[in-house]
Design a protein around this motif. Structure first.
Motif, PDB file in Angstrom:
ATOM      1  N   UNK A 157     -15.956  14.755  26.442  1.00  0.00           N
ATOM      2  CA  UNK A 157     -15.548  16.189  27.190  1.00  0.00           C
ATOM      3  C   UNK A 157     -14.566  16.458  26.256  1.00  0.00           C
ATOM      4  N   UNK A 158     -14.019  15.795  25.692  1.00  0.00           N
ATOM      5  CA  UNK A 158     -13.169  15.931  24.164  1.00  0.00           C
ATOM      6  C   UNK A 158     -13.903  17.197  23.564  1.00  0.00           C
ATOM      7  N   UNK A 159     -14.857  16.369  23.168  1.00  0.00           N
ATOM      8  CA  UNK A 159     -15.813  17.287  22.127  1.00  0.00           C
ATOM      9  C   UNK A 159     -16.377  18.481  22.536  1.00  0.00           C
ATOM     10  N   UNK A 160     -16.879  19.022  23.953  1.00  0.00           N
ATOM     11  CA  UNK A 160     -16.836  20.311  24.902  1.00  0.00           C
ATOM     12  C   UNK A 160     -15.850  20.695  24.907  1.00  0.00           C
ATOM     13  N   UNK A 161     -15.186  20.025  25.126  1.00  0.00           N
ATOM     14  CA  UNK A 161     -13.538  21.535  25.330  1.00  0.00           C
ATOM     15  C   UNK A 161     -12.842  21.897  23.813  1.00  0.00           C
ATOM     16  N   UNK A 162     -13.969  21.047  22.940  1.00  0.00           N
ATOM     17  CA  UNK A 162     -12.954  21.804  21.672  1.00  0.00           C
ATOM     18  C   UNK A 162     -14.384  22.951  21.266  1.00  0.00           C
ATOM     19  N   UNK A 163     -15.110  22.894  21.858  1.00  0.00           N
ATOM     20  CA  UNK A 163     -16.223  23.507  21.518  1.00  0.00           C
ATOM     21  C   UNK A 163     -15.447  25.558  22.177  1.00  0.00           C
ATOM     22  N   UNK A 164     -14.823  25.601  22.864  1.00  0.00           N
ATOM     23  CA  UNK A 164     -14.083  26.689  23.342  1.00  0.00           C
ATOM     24  C   UNK A 164     -13.367  27.027  22.396  1.00  0.00           C
ATOM     25  N   UNK A 165     -13.202  27.945  21.823  1.00  0.00           N
ATOM     26  CA  UNK A 165     -12.343  28.770  20.191  1.00  0.00           C
ATOM     27  C   UNK A 165     -11.334  29.703  21.046  1.00  0.00           C
TER      28      UNK A 165
END
Length: 498
Positions: A448-456
């Protein structure tokens, strides 16, 4: 606790680190070097831009500028002008600095890079001690009278070095262009810069700290902040009257200003060993603009009265210059310097082990826990009690195993073991339970965190840093859990890998 973490991370050179001082501060490390001194430097140009004071009590107390405020955000042209002023000032002071220049990446992160090819062993920077700020400079300054002159009942010792340097910065900023350090002060990160980049956690609001979802890191940050604010010498309340009594420049610092100054010092100061063997904290113009990498592409330290940075390898032109702040875990990199290093080889997971810090545990369990701590297998808090937070890895594994072998596992952990299992199996089950409980306390998974971090674009800087911290912690804990499941608990050696 922080001291033991630093020892695990194999901090080089044996330099001391403050442990649970008013603010835990791990100064960037440096060693003594021997290098050939350069010839005379060019003289300083006459013109110099005015020091704004950035709202630090020069005329009246001003709130820290909002990060979205255009007026608070210095342009690249502004930064290059400030660098030019700094370059002229340090050169006029006898420094050698023509091998480096200001570097700003696409995200606005500042650093320094080479202006030409620099061979291994050659000097990149040589900064004379005359323009380096340390606690001795603070003691001898006007602001040093706060702790060197009588006036505060019941206070027998001066503030720690970081606090003295923080007050020195605030006083010099109030002096504006009259300060001999004006060119250096202009390039310090402003409150808006820290907000825009994330900054050390001591600057974060409580709501932002909650995003970390790590009680240990949150509590430590708030405790450090509270100790600074409550200090009988450097707290805002204490300074409110003392500043005016001593006739110091401008208005007494506010709590926000003190918090900023402490963050500026502890995120930039280097610890070095002097010729007499004592250590000293240094704010070194230009050098403190270099970004962190471990291992770095440089070597650094005091050479007589100068601070020198050498190329540790052949560096091409336009190569960014990296210094190591020490082989530190992300817990310290984030709390003190304001960044997280992905997949860092010096990082480790932090495990919540409440059962190891329960004073109501059976006597045999308490004795076994104390024995493990006495062997250095478990961390302690400032007061000496075994901490409820422990770094994952061989030492914690060995500690839990020693409890199982002594039939002294905490009551709540014996239930997770299979009946009639061996001590090692029971310990592995208990250790895994610690890891699973720590992971389960986070509100999201590492995916979940890694997916959220893709939001630049949709994340504020501190929210992004919190997500990075959480993702790294969960990845480390999951890796440890998988290793125990695959190979059991007993460590192959007694040392902790970096």
């Amino acid at each position: 606790w922080a001291s033991a973490l630093l020892a695990i991370a194999a901090v080089p050179h044996g330099l001391p680190f403050c442990v649970h001082a008013p603010l835990v501060s791990a100064p960037r490390t440096a060693v003594r070097l021997l290098a050939k001194k350069p010839g005379s430097a060019k003289r300083k140009a006459a013109g110099r831009a005015a020091v704004s004071g950035k709202g630090f009590g020069a005329v009246a107390p001003e709130p820290a500028p909002a990060p979205e405020s255009a007026s608070a955000q210095r342009t690249l042209a502004d930064r290059r002008t400030e660098w030019s002023d700094l370059n002229e000032w340090v050169s006029a002071s006898g420094a050698s600095c023509d091998a480096v220049e200001l570097y700003v990446d696409g995200d606005g992160l500042r650093g320094i890079r080479t202006t030409r090819r620099v061979p291994r062993g050659a000097e990149l920077l040589r900064i004379p001690r005359a323009i380096i700020l340390d606690e001795g400079v603070a003691d001898a300054s006007s602001v040093g009278r706060i702790w060197t002159e009588p006036g505060v009942a019941g206070v027998a010792t001066p503030p720690p070095p970081y606090a003295r340097l923080a007050l020195l910065l605030l006083h010099e900023m109030r002096r504006g262009d009259a300060s001999p350090y004006a060119a250096y002060l202009r390039l310090l990160p402003s409150p808006a810069d820290f907000s825009r980049e994330g900054g050390p956690t001591v600057l974060w609001e409580k709501e932002e700290l909650q995003l970390l979802e790590c009680v240990k890191l949150i509590d430590d940050t708030l405790a450090r902040r509270a100790r600074v604010e409550a200090s009988p010498l450097i707290g805002a309340r204490a300074l409110a009257s003392r500043w005016g009594e001593l006739g110091l420049a401008g208005l007494a610092p506010t709590e926000d200003e003190l918090r900023w100054a402490v963050a500026a010092v502890t995120s930039r100061a280097y610890g070095a060993q002097q010729e007499d063997g004592t250590s000293v904290s240094l704010l070194i113009p230009m050098v403190d603009m270099a970004n962190h990498a471990h291992p770095p592409n440089t070597a650094k330290g005091l050479d007589g009265s100068d601070f020198v940075v050498l190329a540790a390898q052949d560096l091409p032109s336009a190569a960014q210059v990296f210094l190591s702040y020490g082989p530190l875990p992300n817990q310290l990199l984030l709390s003190q310097f304001g960044f997280v290093v992905p997949t860092s080889p010096t990082d480790f997971g932090i495990v919540r082990c409440d059962a190891l810090a329960d004073p109501a545990a059976p006597a045999a369990t308490l004795a076994a826990i104390e024995a493990a701590a006495a062997k250095g297998l478990l961390m302690r808090e400032a007061g000496g009690a075994v901490s409820a937070w422990q770094p994952a890895g061989p030492q914690l594994r060995q500690a839990v195993l020693s409890l199982a072998e002594a039939s002294a596992l905490p009551t709540g952990l014996t239930a997770v073991a299979v009946a009639d299992s061996s001590a090692e199996d029971a310990a592995a089950a208990a250790y895994s339970a610690f890891l699973k409980a720590t992971l389960g306390a986070y509100s999201t998974s590492v995916g979940d965190d890694q997916l959220a971090l893709k939001n630049k674009t949709g994340l504020e800087p501190r929210a992004r840093l919190a997500l990075m911290w959480r993702a790294e912690q969960k990845a480390l804990l999951n890796r440890e859990l998988a290793a125990v499941a695959a190979a059991g608990l007993r460590p192959k050696s007694s040392s902790i890998p970096p």
